[in-house]
Design a protein around this motif. Structure first.
Motif, mmCIF file in Angstrom:
data_model
loop_
_atom_site.group_PDB
_atom_site.id
_atom_site.type_symbol
_atom_site.label_atom_id
_atom_site.label_comp_id
_atom_site.label_asym_id
_atom_site.label_seq_id
_atom_site.Cartn_x
_atom_site.Cartn_y
_atom_site.Cartn_z
ATOM 1 N N GLN A 27 1.030 -0.785 0.150
ATOM 2 C CA GLN A 27 -0.164 0.108 0.518
ATOM 3 C C GLN A 27 1.098 1.289 0.373
ATOM 4 O O GLN A 27 0.414 2.047 -0.762
ATOM 5 C CB GLN A 27 -1.082 0.070 1.258
ATOM 6 N N TRP A 38 2.736 1.437 -3.621
ATOM 7 C CA TRP A 38 1.346 1.801 -4.330
ATOM 8 C C TRP A 38 0.835 3.741 -4.618
ATOM 9 O O TRP A 38 0.352 4.735 -5.102
ATOM 10 C CB TRP A 38 0.374 1.652 -4.470
ATOM 11 N N GLU A 39 1.246 3.863 -2.868
ATOM 12 C CA GLU A 39 0.767 5.404 -2.462
ATOM 13 C C GLU A 39 2.041 6.126 -2.800
ATOM 14 O O GLU A 39 1.628 7.560 -3.567
ATOM 15 C CB GLU A 39 0.196 5.419 -1.683
ATOM 16 N N ALA A 45 -3.224 -5.726 -5.238
ATOM 17 C CA ALA A 45 -4.339 -6.732 -5.362
ATOM 18 C C ALA A 45 -3.860 -8.032 -5.498
ATOM 19 O O ALA A 45 -5.038 -8.375 -4.632
ATOM 20 C CB ALA A 45 -4.614 -6.399 -6.705
ATOM 21 N N ARG A 79 -4.853 -8.649 -1.468
ATOM 22 C CA ARG A 79 -6.515 -8.092 -1.581
ATOM 23 C C ARG A 79 -7.414 -9.584 -1.515
ATOM 24 O O ARG A 79 -8.193 -9.529 -0.873
ATOM 25 C CB ARG A 79 -6.378 -6.967 -1.924
ATOM 26 N N ASP A 120 -11.653 -9.784 0.237
ATOM 27 C CA ASP A 120 -11.531 -8.399 -0.679
ATOM 28 C C ASP A 120 -11.529 -8.625 -2.602
ATOM 29 O O ASP A 120 -10.788 -8.039 -2.734
ATOM 30 C CB ASP A 120 -11.111 -7.104 -0.130
ATOM 31 N N ALA A 165 -13.980 -7.608 -4.254
ATOM 32 C CA ALA A 165 -13.752 -6.474 -5.198
ATOM 33 C C ALA A 165 -12.662 -4.873 -5.264
ATOM 34 O O ALA A 165 -12.947 -4.783 -6.778
ATOM 35 C CB ALA A 165 -15.630 -5.600 -4.178
ATOM 36 N N GLU A 166 -12.747 -4.898 -3.976
ATOM 37 C CA GLU A 166 -10.842 -4.254 -4.161
ATOM 38 C C GLU A 166 -10.140 -4.954 -5.417
ATOM 39 O O GLU A 166 -9.425 -3.980 -5.531
ATOM 40 C CB GLU A 166 -10.424 -3.804 -2.903
ATOM 41 N N ALA A 167 -10.057 -6.181 -4.798
ATOM 42 C CA ALA A 167 -8.851 -6.750 -5.484
ATOM 43 C C ALA A 167 -8.846 -6.806 -6.637
ATOM 44 O O ALA A 167 -7.957 -6.279 -7.688
ATOM 45 C CB ALA A 167 -8.401 -8.305 -5.396
ATOM 46 N N GLU A 208 -10.766 -4.586 -8.718
ATOM 47 C CA GLU A 208 -10.593 -2.521 -8.845
ATOM 48 C C GLU A 208 -8.983 -2.055 -9.041
ATOM 49 O O GLU A 208 -8.341 -1.667 -9.800
ATOM 50 C CB GLU A 208 -11.648 -2.155 -7.929
ATOM 51 N N LEU A 209 -8.421 -2.279 -7.611
ATOM 52 C CA LEU A 209 -7.359 -2.488 -8.707
ATOM 53 C C LEU A 209 -6.092 -3.192 -9.645
ATOM 54 O O LEU A 209 -5.449 -2.626 -10.383
ATOM 55 C CB LEU A 209 -6.074 -3.464 -6.859
ATOM 56 N N ARG A 260 -15.306 -9.840 0.700
ATOM 57 C CA ARG A 260 -16.496 -9.374 0.291
ATOM 58 C C ARG A 260 -16.233 -9.528 -1.309
ATOM 59 O O ARG A 260 -15.032 -10.085 -2.377
ATOM 60 C CB ARG A 260 -15.617 -8.057 -0.161
#
Length: 829
Positions: A566, A569-570, A585, A588, A593, A595-597, A599-600, A805
């Motif tokens: 993280q 990445w930021e 990703a 995650r 998770d 959904a977030e994976a 999306e990433l 998720r």
């Protein structure tokens, strides 16, 4: 080495002889073939300067029994390179062993007076007058023979000089002697050679002869690449071509190429290479000379590259003053030995080429042009014809190890840096050209990148970021072997500069960590990079942090890994940010998770250009894995096919190998028989790459398919192999996942209690590693279907459900889970 007499080094000829067993055996076989028929026999001992050819010839002569006549011709003595002087030596040595040279002595006396017309022909001034009973009696009767008509007159005088009618008739009827007076000086020389060879042949009937010719290159120092010289050795070839009935041993630095003159030579010359001494023989030689201290002995033996000349230099230095013996002897002795017969205009370009570890014609031309030295094809062919220039694949060459160090001592630091920089530029050009070629990748294709890094380091003209760029290109072109080579070069460079070059050290750590990760060796990465936090804002330090974090992920420290992913990445940009996003990703997804994976993953895919097929393939493969864990097998299969196409476009062997593992894992649920075959294929390629974590996953897939096929014994064996590989990799969650599926095998075998215990251990590991909540729920649902109410499993399932998720609803996922459980539980449910 201290100043001293050259004679001291001659003592090497008196030292104990070591090794050379293969040469000795070949020599014994050549002797056994005598007499070998109507053709001459040449035993050509070939090796670089200092390799011990002269000592070997001495040993061969010492081992040749009394049943052979022997003589030695040392062409290192300048006078013996002249035909008449060399013939005189051979006549003297063989004559002392009982060979009668009646006709040769007369012919040589004629040649002698031709060359020295001012001298009277009498016992005091005529060669061999004392050794030849025929010639001595003739001269006694001649009392100062006239200058002209010498040959005919000497032959006539044999009537009074000899009482043996057969010898007398043999001389008087010889057609060669009768023609001597009509020959030119050059022709007379060859006639003298002919008579020596003929009389030696006649004497070999009862006792064969062996002639040893040392240091051929002293006679012909610069042979042309095609094999021909400028006639300096014509008399020697003429003589040896007539020596039937015996064996001639010729020691030379380069193989005799006399077939260029007459192809018949190829059938009578046996080339026998003399290589460096093996390590045991080097140690024995040093021990025999009194150098017995282990560390010093080993260092000298290793530095010698097996060349006895170097070892004898060390011994001579030690005998003069043991306190002054160093592990490296003065380089000038090495230079003189290797380059003794190399023309001066070639020595200078060799000094520059010594800076290169390997070189080809292009590198030779680049250096020649940069330093205004000969860079044409003739010089190149001459240089590469020397035995100290070793041919490699792809038309590359390297110089002998000892010669490299010696030649480099002639160059100033500034010149060496300039040479390194020019070679860096040259290998960059080669790499660019090969990278754009249609040929498939390979180590030889990517090796120029390693050479560019090496020379960039020593030219002090390369950054850590640039090193990584080359390594990435090398991985894409040739695989991990090239990257491992770059790491070794970086380590060697740093070892010579302790305490310095922090950015280079970080680059080396990062590349090594990434290479170890590709093998699944998480423990080694953790030892290499114990600090996982990114220590600086550079791209290289960020990549090292990603590698260290990935190792922790494999080792089960998912939260720590996710935090580092993280952060990078930021805060980072460019390719490092893309890598961090992919890793984030990935983790995650395994944390549940989805959904977030997803999306990433889509964001990372959008950031990846079309010219980065490996990154795009990695994302597609990650999405495939997500759908597979969500039990959406059709979508998973489509994404796997898309990922494979990208890997093939990139010609990435690692990605394609991982595709095979993933396909086997997917087929477990859709076609178990095909899954077994695919897992076997995956194991073949993963073993070649050495990826232990992937090997463990492939064995797990094979075992799962074998459970479905009702093959419990095979499944049990596959699980054991999976455990071994996963434990070697330190892959905790992978081992727990194998445990989860092994519990189904235990149920088939009727051991429900052990199956439940195995599930509990797997769930505990999943929670400790913070991964696979969907699998935790799967285990609990399997236990419920078996009628087992387990509080530990139920509590874990509640926690997993809270953090999960999926892309759709949990109810839909649970429904698909029940369908899959039916495939494995069967009658046990």
């Amino acid at each position: 080495m201290p100043i001293g007499p050259r004679y001291r080094r001659v003592s090497a000829l008196q030292r104990q002889f070591f090794d050379r067993e293969s040469v000795l055996a070949a020599y014994e076989a050549a002797l056994d073939r005598l007499p070998a028929g109507p053709d001459p026999q040449v035993f050509n001992v070939v090796g670089i300067g200092g390799i011990g050819k002269s000592r070997l010839l001495q040993e061969l002569r010492n081992r040749t029994g009394e049943s052979y006549r022997t003589a030695r011709l040392d062409l290192q003595v300048p006078a013996l390179r002249q035909q008449e002087d060399a013939l005189a030596v051979l006549r003297t040595e063989f004559g002392a062993q009982g060979v009668k040279f009646d006709r040769f002595d007369i012919a040589y006396a004629v040649l002698w007076q031709r060359v020295h017309p001012q001298l009277r022909m009498d016992r005091s001034s005529t060669p061999f007058a004392e050794q030849s009973d025929v010639l001595s009696k003739i001269l006694d009767d001649a009392m100062g023979f006239p200058v002209f008509g010498t040959a005919a007159g000497l032959v006539r005088l044999t009537d009074r000089a000899l009482s043996n009618r057969q010898r007398k008739q043999h001389i008087k009827s010889d057609p060669t002697l009768q023609d001597l007076d009509n020959l030119s000086n050059a022709e007379l020389g060859y006639a003298v050679s002919y008579l020596l060879a003929e009389e030696l042949r006649e004497a070999s009937g009862d006792r064969p002869f062996v002639l040893y010719v040392d240091a051929y290159e002293a006679l012909v120092p610069t042979p042309l690449p095609g094999g021909k010289s400028f006639g300096a050795d014509a008399w020697l070839r003429d003589l040896l071509g007539q020596l039937q009935g015996g064996l001639t041993v010729v020691a030379s630095r380069e193989p005799l190429q006399w077939a260029a003159y007459d192809e018949d030579w190829a059938a009578v010359i046996q080339h026998v290479p003399v290589e460096g001494l093996p390590m045991d023989a080097r140690i024995d030689l040093l021990s025999a000379a009194g150098i017995t201290e282990g560390g010093r002995q080993r260092s000298i033996a290793e530095a010698s590259a097996g060349v006895p000349f170097y070892l004898h230099l060390a011994i001579d230095t030690y005998l003069q003053n043991p306190a002054r013996l160093e592990t490296t002897i003065t380089s000038e002795h090495i230079v003189q030995r290797f380059l003794q017969h190399v023309p001066p205009d070639e020595v200078r370009i060799l000094e520059l080429l010594s800076v290169a570890r390997t070189f080809d014609f292009g590198a030779f031309r680049a250096l020649g042009r940069a330093f205004n030295l000969p860079a044409h094809l003739l010089t190149w062919e001459s240089l590469t014809a020397y035995s100290f220039a070793y041919p490699l694949s792809q038309g590359w060459y390297r110089l002998h190890q000892l010669m490299v160090a010696a030649l480099q001592s002639h160059l100033s630091p500034a010149v060496k840096r300039a040479v390194h920089d020019r070679l860096r530029a040259y290998w960059e050009e080669v790499a660019d050209r090969l990278e754009g070629s249609p040929d498939r990748g390979g180590v030889s294709r990517s090796s120029p990148l390693r050479e560019a890094v090496y020379h960039g380091l020593h030219a002090e003209a390369i950054t850590a970021e640039r090193i990584h760029e080359y390594a990435d290109r090398g991985m894409a072109m040739g695989g991990r072997q090239v990257v491992d080579g770059i790491v070794k070069d970086l380590r060697d460079y740093l070892a010579a500069r302790p305490g310095g070059e922090g950015s280079v050290r970080e680059a080396a750590d990062c590349l090594e960590a990434e290479s170890l990760l590709s093998l699944g060796n998480a423990r080694a990465v953790i030892e290499l990079a114990p600090e996982v936090d990114r220590r600086a804002g550079t791209a290289v330090s960020a990549r090292l942090s990603l590698a260290a974090a990935n190792a922790r992920r494999i080792a089960g420290e998912s939260r720590t890994a996710a935090r580092i992913f993280q952060q990078v990445w930021e805060e980072q940009s460019g390719s490092v940010r893309v890598s961090a996003g992919f890793c984030l990703a990935d983790i995650r997804m395994w944390q549940g998770d989805f959904a977030e994976a997803f999306e990433l993953a889509e964001a990372v895919y959008g950031m990846s250009r079309a010219d980065k097929p490996v990154v795009r393939a990695d994302v597609k493969r990650l999405l495939h894995l997500g759908h597979r864990f969500l039990l959406s097998f059709d979508a998973a299969a489509d994404l796997l096919a898309e990922a494979e196409a990208e890997y093939r476009r990139a010609e990435d062997p690692f990605g394609l190998a991982n595709i095979r593992t993933n396909r086997a894992e997917l087929l477990v649920f859709t076609d178990p028989e095909a899954a077994v075959a695919e897992a076997a294929a995956a194991l073949t390629v993963q073993r070649e790459l050495g990826a232990q974590h992937e090997i463990g996953k492939a064995y797990t897939a094979m075992a799962m398919a074998q459970i479905r096929l009702g093959q419990p014994e095979r499944a049990s064996s596959s699980f054991l192999s999976a455990y071994a590989a996963l434990d070697r990799a330190g892959y905790r969650s992978g081992r727990a996942r194998a445990d989860m599926y092994r519990a189904f095998l235990l149920l088939q075998q009727g051991d429900r209690s052990e199956a439940l215990s195995t599930w509990r251990r797997a769930v505990a590991e999943f929670e400790a590693c913070d991964v696979y909540p969907s699998l935790v729920m799967t285990i609990h649902r399997a236990a419920v279907r078996l009628g087992e109410e387990d509080g530990q499993l139920a509590g874990a399932a509640l926690r997993a459900r809270a953090g999960l998720r999926p892309l759709g609803t949990l109810d839909a996922l649970e429904h698909r889970t029940d369908e899959i459980l039916s495939l494995f539980l069967g009658a046990a449910a």
